[in-house]
Design a protein around this motif. Sequence first.
Motif, PDB file in Angstrom:
ATOM      1  N   PRO A   1       0.823  -1.217   0.000  1.00 30.18           N
ATOM      2  CA  PRO A   1       0.000   0.000   0.000  1.00 30.18           C
ATOM      3  C   PRO A   1       0.853   1.261   0.000  1.00 30.18           C
ATOM      4  CG  PRO A   1      -0.833  -1.584   1.601  1.00 30.18           C
ATOM      5  CD  PRO A   1       0.471  -2.129   1.108  1.00 30.18           C
TER       6      PRO A   1
ATOM      7  N   LEU B   1      -9.001   6.707  -1.210  1.00 34.17           N
ATOM      8  CA  LEU B   1      -9.067   6.083  -2.525  1.00 34.17           C
ATOM      9  C   LEU B   1     -10.099   6.744  -3.431  1.00 34.17           C
ATOM     10  CD1 LEU B   1      -7.745   3.708  -4.045  1.00 34.17           C
ATOM     11  CD2 LEU B   1      -9.643   2.278  -3.283  1.00 34.17           C
TER      12      LEU B   1
ATOM     13  N   ASP C   1      -3.668   0.006  -3.070  1.00 28.50           N
ATOM     14  CA  ASP C   1      -4.490   0.572  -1.997  1.00 28.50           C
ATOM     15  C   ASP C   1      -5.913   0.036  -2.037  1.00 28.50           C
ATOM     16  OD1 ASP C   1      -2.277   1.951  -1.211  1.00 28.50           O
ATOM     17  OD2 ASP C   1      -2.844   3.845  -2.145  1.00 28.50           O
TER      18      ASP C   1
END
Length: 428
Positions: free
Chosen positions: A137, A143, A172
């Motif tokens: 990540p 996001l 992510d």
Amino acid sequence: MPVDPLWNTPQARELAAQRRPGALIRLGREHRAWTLAVLGQRLGCSPATVSRLERSSRVVDLSLVHRAALEVGVPRHVLVSSLAPPVPVASVATRVTASHAEEDSMRRRTLLTATAAAGPAALLLGVDQALAATPAPTGSGPLDGRLAAARELYDKGAHARLLAVLPGLIADGHAAVSSRRELDQARLSSVYSLAAAVLGKLGSYAQARLTADRARTWAEVSGSPIASAAAVRELAIVLRHQDRTQEAQRLMQAAAGDVEATGLRTEAASSAYAQMLCTLAYTAARGGQRGEALAMTEEARRAARGLPANTPAGRLFPLSPAAVDLYAVGVHWALGDAGAALEAGKDLRPEQFPTAERKARLGTDMARAWWAWQRPEQTARALLDAYRASPGEVRDRPAIRSIVTELAERHPHTSGVRELHTAVTRSG
């Protein structure tokens, strides 16, 4: 429905963690005391095919994996865990500490800027690596906002910049779905759908197929018919390019039916439904099914009548009535009727489309029709219009770039051809 205790056993958890969906299917089959022949009969395939499916270390036919898992009772969350690529743990040498966070963020931005300048071809390697093994990540922020920004890059035709940010979005997105929330699962599906869309534009159909399959898997887990429709549409586009139009149509028809079953109570659902009909029409046209293609186009027009001319930013299916008319241009071209394609597009104007990608698509679709009509000057003019709206839509799409090459070879002295060829080759 309660989950069978089998799927909470150490053996089942270990197989899922090892990314072995075939072994999970075998576990479920043996738990039910079924032979290979019994499961093969239920799936409509041979015992040998089931055996290969169970023993394979990689997924070759995702649709068969889904069906087999459903038959033997593998829960969706277990299946998805087994299908997800491994997420590496950052090593001590690469782990970011608080004191170096700002420096690392700056390094990432510098790297993205440098790699984006390398062009789509060089950046495909980074996406390939992210698909093979999900990166750690990035911690780059929420996001939702980054996914919206990535969609804007797609809408601008900024393919290189989009390819540069996709690995981080994939990383992510996978980190977020550890929450098991349906919204996070739908977001990850949207990331993969976007990846499939840009990879398809670049002609990277193997990678587009992989990302579309993953988009479909996460959409099904999320239970969102809109996310599922987006994923199925991207998968159908890839299948169409692989001359598997009937399979593409079956998938699209089922997904369109699921969206219609929602009652189409929102603009987003109505837009998704109309978009599915447009894609079905074009797929039918590519398959030579003239009657069905034209009927679907008219049905899409009816479905889109109540949609706004300017669609809200960030919508998965940004369709408008003018966009349906643009699809009609492509449908007639695919049916081999260039005259009807030109007639369908004669009243369309770039200002009717809110994004650079759609404005350029008007130019490229009209150019294809003019080229089929053997009008090189009009073809060049339409492609120049498309290039001015979004250079990537002309430069990065193999089919469109090939028209530019043919124009330069066969009509080098035609007005606009030299300017077009110079612009595309210099920027490529």
